[in-house]
Design a protein around this motif. Structure first.
Motif, PDB file in Angstrom:
ATOM      1  N   SER B  54       0.976  -1.074   0.196  1.00 37.34           N
ATOM      2  CA  SER B  54       0.102   0.083   0.149  1.00 37.34           C
ATOM      3  C   SER B  54       0.871   1.219  -0.018  1.00 37.34           C
ATOM      4  O   SER B  54       0.651   2.221  -0.769  1.00 37.34           O
ATOM      5  CB  SER B  54      -0.855  -0.051   1.207  1.00 37.34           C
ATOM      6  OG  SER B  54      -1.600  -1.235   1.215  1.00 37.34           O
ATOM      7  N   GLN B 103      -7.425   0.733   0.032  1.00 33.67           N
ATOM      8  CA  GLN B 103      -7.757  -0.368   0.476  1.00 33.67           C
ATOM      9  C   GLN B 103      -9.103  -0.988   1.408  1.00 33.67           C
ATOM     10  O   GLN B 103      -9.628  -1.956   1.135  1.00 33.67           O
ATOM     11  CB  GLN B 103      -6.627  -0.901   1.560  1.00 33.67           C
ATOM     12  CG  GLN B 103      -6.416  -2.212   1.870  1.00 33.67           C
ATOM     13  CD  GLN B 103      -5.272  -2.600   2.485  1.00 33.67           C
ATOM     14  OE1 GLN B 103      -4.198  -1.685   2.723  1.00 33.67           O
ATOM     15  NE2 GLN B 103      -4.986  -3.673   2.747  1.00 33.67           N
ATOM     16  N   ASP B 185      -5.696  -0.999  -4.833  1.00 32.45           N
ATOM     17  CA  ASP B 185      -5.022  -1.551  -3.599  1.00 32.45           C
ATOM     18  C   ASP B 185      -6.362  -2.642  -2.954  1.00 32.45           C
ATOM     19  O   ASP B 185      -7.023  -2.457  -2.370  1.00 32.45           O
ATOM     20  CB  ASP B 185      -4.886  -0.635  -2.614  1.00 32.45           C
ATOM     21  CG  ASP B 185      -3.754  -0.988  -1.491  1.00 32.45           C
ATOM     22  OD1 ASP B 185      -3.739  -2.396  -1.259  1.00 32.45           O
ATOM     23  OD2 ASP B 185      -3.474  -0.205  -0.762  1.00 32.45           O
ATOM     24  N   GLU B 186      -5.816  -3.965  -3.381  1.00 29.38           N
ATOM     25  CA  GLU B 186      -6.723  -5.128  -2.866  1.00 29.38           C
ATOM     26  C   GLU B 186      -8.158  -4.669  -3.012  1.00 29.38           C
ATOM     27  O   GLU B 186      -9.033  -4.532  -2.253  1.00 29.38           O
ATOM     28  CB  GLU B 186      -6.432  -5.316  -1.323  1.00 29.38           C
ATOM     29  CG  GLU B 186      -5.108  -5.547  -1.241  1.00 29.38           C
ATOM     30  CD  GLU B 186      -4.835  -6.228   0.235  1.00 29.38           C
ATOM     31  OE1 GLU B 186      -5.861  -6.645   0.814  1.00 29.38           O
ATOM     32  OE2 GLU B 186      -3.822  -5.978   0.733  1.00 29.38           O
TER      33      GLU B 186
HETATM   34 MG   LIG Z   1      -2.338  -2.582   2.246  1.00 28.46          MG
END
Ligand SMILES: [Mg+2]
Ligand SMILES: Nc1ncnc2c1ncn2[C@@H]1O[C@H](COP(=O)(O)OP(=O)(O)OP(=O)(O)O)[C@@H](O)[C@H]1O
Lengths: 330, 331, 321
Positions: B54, B103, B185-186
């Motif tokens: 991240s 995220q 991010d994810e």
């Molecule tokens: Mg992360």
């Protein structure tokens, strides 16, 4: 929302009843009453006179009996007579409350005008020397006893320069009693209170804004490429200042309930001064009425706080709306 | 990957280092990362929790939270080094040329604004749309991201949406200006498998249409296998392996990648086997907090094949095959 | 809060954090020796804590050593020598009633500090008890305690004290102490309740329950350590507030009653225009004493807040505006 407000208003009733019970018990648990405060004990037949009066006023009935009778009359709007002033209680409480409310509005407005910009600026320049200096200054101002601030201002603005009246709520001469005149009289206590309280507000605003600006959604806003001003106004302040709105409601309620110390120092005829006066003369009807009015103001302030909060934040949460630094304790 | 000599890479990150400097402690969250994303390419960035994925994405955007600072490196996008651009110019690039999917979708959305307003905001900023145009376009985008019925849900606040719906809002937000580069991010964690597949299919569609590049951060090797062209494996703030997904899928070379792949194989290989602990990396060494390990290979304390020289000097970042880079002294 | 670390049911720090429940930072890692050491380090290196504690120690030292610093009695009226200016015998002179002011300032500080300390202990203890009851038992107990809090907060505390003080003729320090504590406990109770409501759901508490620990043991071993920090912060503000309130009450004549000395009633004795203008030695020292103490407490509270809630400090996670 209307339903919610009405429900909350009904919810206040048990609280107010509890307040009156406590106040009533307090009045009666203590030795002495208005009679003792008013009547010269050396006059002839004082005990007999007292018996007559007690029988007429029902002072010998059981306590709960007296309470129910008082309550029945109170809710009908018959708040009784003041022993000390020989006028109906509402004639004392009404004007006093108006004065207190005016003082509360002035104080809150000034507090916001001083405190919020300072706090915003402090947050904007967080961790700079300015932030540290003002942080220190606000601790000092907060810690100064209120009366010291009040006395200094009294000296400077009233006694030396005669800019503002030193005491009372209305002046004499032409224009006495107008709104402008009343505002001028409220200004000196309001400034003193606002100086002390704005130290708390600036601190509060600074922390709230800093906490809000560390949130993920502020980062998202920046990742969108928004201008700094938009990020600040739309994302940081909208959420950062909503606890302040709550604080505002709470404080307004507490202030409108009268301020004993401030009104006592400036001889400002609000609820606080009325209460002091009534306590000295054991004027139980006045004490009870002031207590009820004051408590109602606090409760309505609480309601106002919750409503404003719900308005400012779509997730109506109930937890965590107290600030660390109590404001109105003085 | 290398046959594109005539093209320019979309994003080139060189020697990126981001440290969190606190009293008495320096966390080197990212410590020398090199990445290249070509147009039309999906780069999957995998690695364990706390390895700095991240922070890498945030460093590219120059949005690392304050105790952290980008201390070195270059980030080239469309001919400018983002790390040396004035803030004003960078603001024009964020959102327009780089889309970012954060995220945590709940925390990443402003709780007091409707999601429609939050999408419309980015359109108004970059496309100079009127309020009305922006709103209509936001509805369209939300619809495309699979939020239906968009006209109703656009007026909802984030807390009124489900986790998956919030994630879709973030997608709509990030893709609103059709950015050539997407940092995700994810973007599919906390979603069930069908939703995940749906979102990934949308991603691939979109990417094929626009020829954008994507840096896809994830924990999930299955996601990587499904959509990525290239895989980058990150460990303790550094890339330890970089290869085309087919190459790495067949033969990961770095011991850490091997463990990762083995663990995944166990997980997907059957429930019975998963009960047995897979080859786990003992002792979670997340980001490098300085100290003794700074000299040698970061992975040495957990490496099954560790040799004395691994601890003494840093392993080289070498291209062992065409387009297959590894940071290991043993390979 | 950066990543999802492996969840260990028995470690307080991961248990609470992993569920998005954040007990005040700095406390979550309290159990480990390293965490405690770090806490101590942060305490001893925080300038606010140091200033606040130093200031308090100075005042407390002066007041405790009062007999060494003055030979005069604070309650003796020198009727032959009232309203005197400072002299070698009476360092700060005497007031209208003939009390030696320097002695009253020193011994009055004792009263104020005692009131602040004891009042804080009492109200914090009461708040802890009430809040624990409410937070742990929930249901109608919770409702009842919270209504009681509301009642106390609604009945404006100063009014309560003024009414009682005015109605009961003889206000002793003990009575004032009880009155002030009785009105000061709700913030602590709400704080404790709020924390307990969060902690009750935390993994480490659930784990302890599953392991068969009784409520007392859980409270003592697992919950109390998390409450100490926030309560400490709250207590410093309570103490500062109690002393400010006592000062305010005394100034309008409702605080500690003479001949018992207190800073507030020394100031009260100076509250006429003539004294304020011409005899600063009467009211300046007690004013400084009171301000200084309140300031020290506020600094200490601020420092403790930074130590226990590091998100607002320079080195913690902080925002950029
Ligand atoms: Mg992360
Ligand atoms: N605000 C911060 N303050 C201090 N250190 C931080 C901060 N944010 C991140 N870090 C450090 O940076 C390291 C990398 O964090 P990062 O969020 O990039 O991990 P990640 O790879 O994204 O993990 P995950 O898969 O769990 O999202 C972490 O080990 C953490 O210690």
């Amino acid at each position: 929302m209307v339903v919610y407000i009405v429900k909350r208003l009904f919810g206040m009733i048990p609280m107010l009843l509890a307040v009156t019970v406590v106040a009533f018990l307090l009045m009666h648990a203590a030795p002495g009453d208005a009679w003792d405060a008013l009547i010269n004990p050396s006059i002839k037949d004082v005990d007999q006179l007292r018996q007559v009066q007690a029988a007429a006023a029902g002072w010998n009935d059981p306590l709960w009996h007296q309470y129910v009778r008082w309550l029945g009359l109170f809710v009908q709007g018959q708040w009784g007579y003041s022993f000390a002033h020989h006028v109906p209680v509402w004639q004392l409480v009404g004007p006093a409350w108006l004065n207190s409310a005016l003082l509360a509005c002035c104080t809150e407005a000034l507090t916001l005008v001083i405190g919020v910009p300072l706090g915003l600026w402090q947050a904007y320049r967080a961790h700079s020397w300015w932030d540290h200096v003002w942080g220190g200054v606000s601790v000092v101002v907060y810690a100064l006893p209120f009366y010291v601030v009040a006395l200094v201002l009294l000296d400077a603005l009233a006694f030396h320069s005669h800019w503002l009246p030193a005491q009372g709520a209305v002046g004499t001469g032409p224009g006495a009693g107008s709104l402008g005149d009343r505002l001028r009289h409220a200004l000196l206590p309001a400034i003193s209170l606002a100086l002390v309280n704005s130290a708390v507000y600036s601190r509060y605003v600074r922390d709230a804004v800093l906490a809000a600006s560390a949130r993920d959604y502020v980062r998202t806003a920046r990742a969108k490429g928004l201008r700094e001003r938009t990020v600040y106004v739309r994302h940081v302040l909208r959420t950062g200042l909503s606890p302040l709105i709550t604080q505002l409601g709470l404080d307004l309620g507490a202030l409108a309930g009268g301020l004993v110390v401030a009104e006592g120092l400036f001889s400002y005829p609000g609820l606080g001064l009325l209460l002091l006066d009534a306590v000295h003369s054991r004027d139980s009807n006045v004490i009870l009425a002031v207590t009820v009015v004051t408590s109602s103001a606090v409760l309505i302030g609480n309601l106002l706080a919750d409503v404003l909060y719900a308005w400012a934040d779509p997730r109506v949460r109930t937890a965590g709306r107290e600030s660390q630094w109590p404001v109105n304790a003085r | 990957m290398t046959a594109r000599a005539e093209e320019v890479p979309l994003l080139r990150v060189r020697g990126l280092a981001t440290w969190f400097v606190e009293v008495g402690r320096v966390t080197r969250a990212v410590n020398g990362v090199d990445l290249t994303v070509w147009p039309g390419q999906v780069v999957g960035l995998v690695g364990e929790s706390g390895s700095g994925k991240s922070v890498t994405a945030l460093s590219i955007l120059r949005l690392v939270p304050p105790p952290g600072r980008v201390v070195a490196g270059e980030v080239w996008l469309q001919g400018c080094d983002l790390l040396r651009l004035p803030e004003r110019a960078l603001r024009a690039i964020r959102g327009r040329d780089i889309g970012y999917i954060a995220q945590d979708p709940l925390a990443a959305l402003n709780p007091v604004l409707t999601v429609g307003a939050q999408v419309a905001e980015v359109l108004r900023r970059h496309l100079r749309a009127t309020r009305r145009q922006a709103w209509l376009r936001a509805l369209e985008l939300l619809e495309q991201a699979g939020l239906a019925p968009a006209s109703a849900l656009a007026r909802a606040y984030p807390h009124q949406l489900s986790g998956g719906q919030r994630q879709r809002v973030l997608w709509a937000l990030a893709l609103a200006c059709r950015p050539p580069l997407l940092l995700a991010d994810e973007p599919t964690t906390a979603l069930d498998a069908t939703l995940q597949a749906d979102l990934l299919a949308r991603l691939q569609d979109w990417q094929r249409q626009t020829g954008s590049g994507v840096l896809l951060i994830t924990h999930d090797l299955a996601v990587v296998a499904a959509v990525a062209d290239v895989v980058a494996v990150m460990y303790a703030g550094q890339l330890v392996e970089w290869a085309a997904v087919e190459q790495l899928g067949l033969a990961p070379l770095h011991p850490y990648s091997q463990q990762l792949w083995q663990a995944a194989a166990h997980l997907y290989g059957g429930v019975a086997q998963a009960a047995k602990p897979a080859v786990t990396a003992a002792g979670a060494v997340a980001a490098d907090e300085g100290g003794a390990a700074a000299d040698g290979c970061r992975f040495a304390p957990r490496c099954p094949y560790v040799l004395p020289r691994c601890v003494e000097q840093p392993p080289p970042w070498r291209e062992v095959q065409r387009g297959h880079w590894v940071r290991c002294a043993l390979v | 809060m950066a990543g999802q670390r492996p969840v260990n049911l028995f470690a307080p720090e991961t248990g609470a954090g992993a569920r998005g429940i954040n007990p005040p930072a700095g406390l979550s890692a309290r159990r480990s020796a390293r965490g405690e050491e770090a806490l101590r380090w942060r305490l001893l290196h925080n300038p606010w804590v140091l200033c606040g504690a130093g200031g308090l120690l100075l005042v407390a030292g002066l007041c405790v050593c009062a007999p060494l610093l003055t030979g005069q009695s604070p309650v003796h009226q020198y009727l032959e020598n009232t309203d005197a200016p400072p002299s070698p015998v009476h360092w700060l002179g005497t007031d209208n009633s003939g009390f030696d002011l320097w002695a009253r300032d020193l011994y009055g500080g004792r009263t104020d500090l005692l009131l602040g300390l004891a009042g804080t202990l009492l109200s914090t203890g009461l708040g802890l008890g009430m809040g624990s009851l409410a937070g742990w038992r929930g249901g109608w107990v919770d409702g009842g305690v919270m209504r009681l809090c509301d009642l106390v907060l609604t009945f404006p505390s100063l009014l309560l004290v003024v009414v009682l003080a005015g109605v009961i003729h003889h206000v002793t320090v003990l009575l004032l102490l009880l009155l002030l504590s009785a009105t000061a406990w709700p913030p602590a109770a709400r704080l404790v309740r709020g924390l307990l409501l969060q902690l009750r759901q935390a993994d480490f508490v659930i784990a302890a329950r599953l392991a068969g620990a009784g409520p007392w043991r859980i409270w003592w071993r697992h919950l109390l350590p998390h409450l100490v920090g926030p309560l400490l912060v709250n207590a410093t503000f309570t103490a500062a507030n109690l002393m400010a309130v006592e000062g305010g009450l005394a100034v309008i004549g409702f605080g500690v009653q003479p001949p018992q000395p207190s800073w507030g009633n020394v100031i009260h004795s100076a509250l006429d225009y003539f004294t304020l203008q011409t005899e600063p030695w009467v009211w300046v020292p007690p004013t400084i004493g009171l301000s200084w103490t309140v300031m020290s407490l506020t600094c200490l509270g601020e420092g403790l807040r930074q130590v226990f809630h590091p998100e607002f400090t320079r080195h913690g996670r902080r925002g950029r505006v």
